[in-house]
Scaffold this motif. Sequence first.
Motif, short mmCIF file in Angstrom:
data_model
loop_
_atom_site.label_atom_id
_atom_site.label_comp_id
_atom_site.label_asym_id
_atom_site.label_seq_id
_atom_site.Cartn_x
_atom_site.Cartn_y
_atom_site.Cartn_z
N ILE A 150 -9.87 48.07 68.61
CA ILE A 150 -10.17 47.55 69.94
C ILE A 150 -10.53 46.07 69.84
N GLN A 154 -15.01 47.19 66.96
CA GLN A 154 -14.81 48.54 67.48
C GLN A 154 -13.41 49.08 67.20
N VAL A 245 -14.34 59.10 76.65
CA VAL A 245 -15.11 57.87 76.75
C VAL A 245 -15.91 57.63 75.47
N LYS A 248 -14.26 56.17 72.59
CA LYS A 248 -13.78 54.82 72.89
C LYS A 248 -12.29 54.76 73.20
N ASP A 251 -12.08 52.72 76.37
CA ASP A 251 -12.28 51.31 76.01
C ASP A 251 -10.99 50.71 75.44
N LYS A 252 -10.30 51.49 74.63
CA LYS A 252 -9.05 51.02 74.04
C LYS A 252 -8.03 50.72 75.14
N MET A 254 -8.61 50.03 78.28
CA MET A 254 -9.05 48.88 79.06
C MET A 254 -8.84 47.55 78.32
N SER A 255 -8.89 47.60 77.00
CA SER A 255 -8.68 46.38 76.21
C SER A 255 -7.23 45.90 76.29
N GLU A 295 -13.03 51.48 86.26
CA GLU A 295 -12.68 50.67 85.10
C GLU A 295 -11.25 50.14 85.22
N LYS A 299 -9.71 45.90 85.93
CA LYS A 299 -8.68 45.21 85.15
C LYS A 299 -7.44 44.90 85.99
#
Length: 447
Positions: A150, A154, A245, A248, A251-252, A254-255, A295, A299
């Motif tokens: 990420i 992370q 979540v 992660k 998160d991945k 969203m990155s 989320e 973005k």
Amino acid sequence: MKKRFITTSLYCLTVAAALAQAPASYKFDFGSGKVAKGYTAVLPTTHYTKELGYGFTTEAQLTAVDRGQSSRVGRNALTDDYCTSDKPFYFTVDVPEGNYDVTVTLGDKAGESATMVRAESRRLMTGQIVTKAGQFETRTFTVNVRTPKINDQQNVRLKPRERGYLNWDNQLTLEFNGPSPKVCAVEISRNDKTTTVFLAGNSTVVDQDREPWAAWGQMIPRFFKARKVAIANHAESGEALKSFVSEKRLDKIMSLMKPGDYLFIEFAHNDQKQGSAHVEPFTTYKEQVKLYISEARKKGGIPVLVTSMHRRSFDSTGHITNTLGDYPEAMRQTARDENVALIDLNAMSKTMYESWGPETSLKAFVHYPANSFPGQTEALKDNTHFSTYGAYEIARCIAEGIKANVPELAKSLLTDLGTFDPAQPDPLATWNWPLSPMITAVKPDGN
């Protein structure tokens, strides 16, 4: 198939700098004849190594045929020769994370060919492509490549089994399958402008990496136009909203998400079970779904909710019984509350299962007698996870849902799909799926 992927974080860190300098495009000329200008030669002996950065990764006996030697009339360096095998074979290229347009040239100057192309962990990219002698087919499709990283601090918290997947590495892997696969050329070019459709879900969505299991997320790439859409399937077996979540995975996504990308969200099967990931349908389940929506919107992404398909559970009258409780209705309510597009797969799957009936529906799920596959000593009886046929039919439902409820994305669907009525699914006899070489009798996580 040999284990040749090193998917640990150490490997990712080691090659990161080199990959950052990797070319934006690659051109490979398969076969033992004259090499086309601007292309790199690929012979049956071109085996993948980390130093080379590309090559075959299979134990299948490959051969090269050069038709250009027989005549000097109408010679073409790219199509005069090809590589082939009587078994499925894999070709991989080291590439940075991202989306790639892949063009394959298939055929034989003096014979017939029949090739099906899959990418990464059995993602369906083409149907079976058949050519007559002297005929060649060029097909382009778009493939997403991802890594667990990420940022510098992370990584996605992968499960041990995921470290052997073909879709968590800095490699773009192609599987050539079929009764007579003949590959003349492969071209790969990076595409940073395509729309990415991210998938968040569980074992009913994931790219199942081994036969005979399958899910709709690995079938849906086949439905989209090349260069327009890349499917980034981040679903994993056993996942629920909360665990997705905490590991992660969100998160991945969203990155990587950019404005105009999509996030398809389908959870319920594991969320309803008691344990640390359990959420109640009309409270914490809806709250978690709203977190995903929020989320994505931050973005500039477009969330799409998908109600989970039914399990194969019939009552005495041949009707599907609801084993998912209030979770599908909670997803519908959330779509209305948040003004989000909804694909009601739950409703469509009920219609489709009941059209099949209790007996025919067995073919859509992983129900096989003992010894149907190598190493499978006991019968497989799974009423949650799909066969390749069942997964494809579920993907057809998803495509219809996109047409009806996600009109902007629907513009990127192939125009020759036709309409699909879940009450009249495709006959099993029309389904063609040559087996991939990786097989397991172990049931995926989740139920």
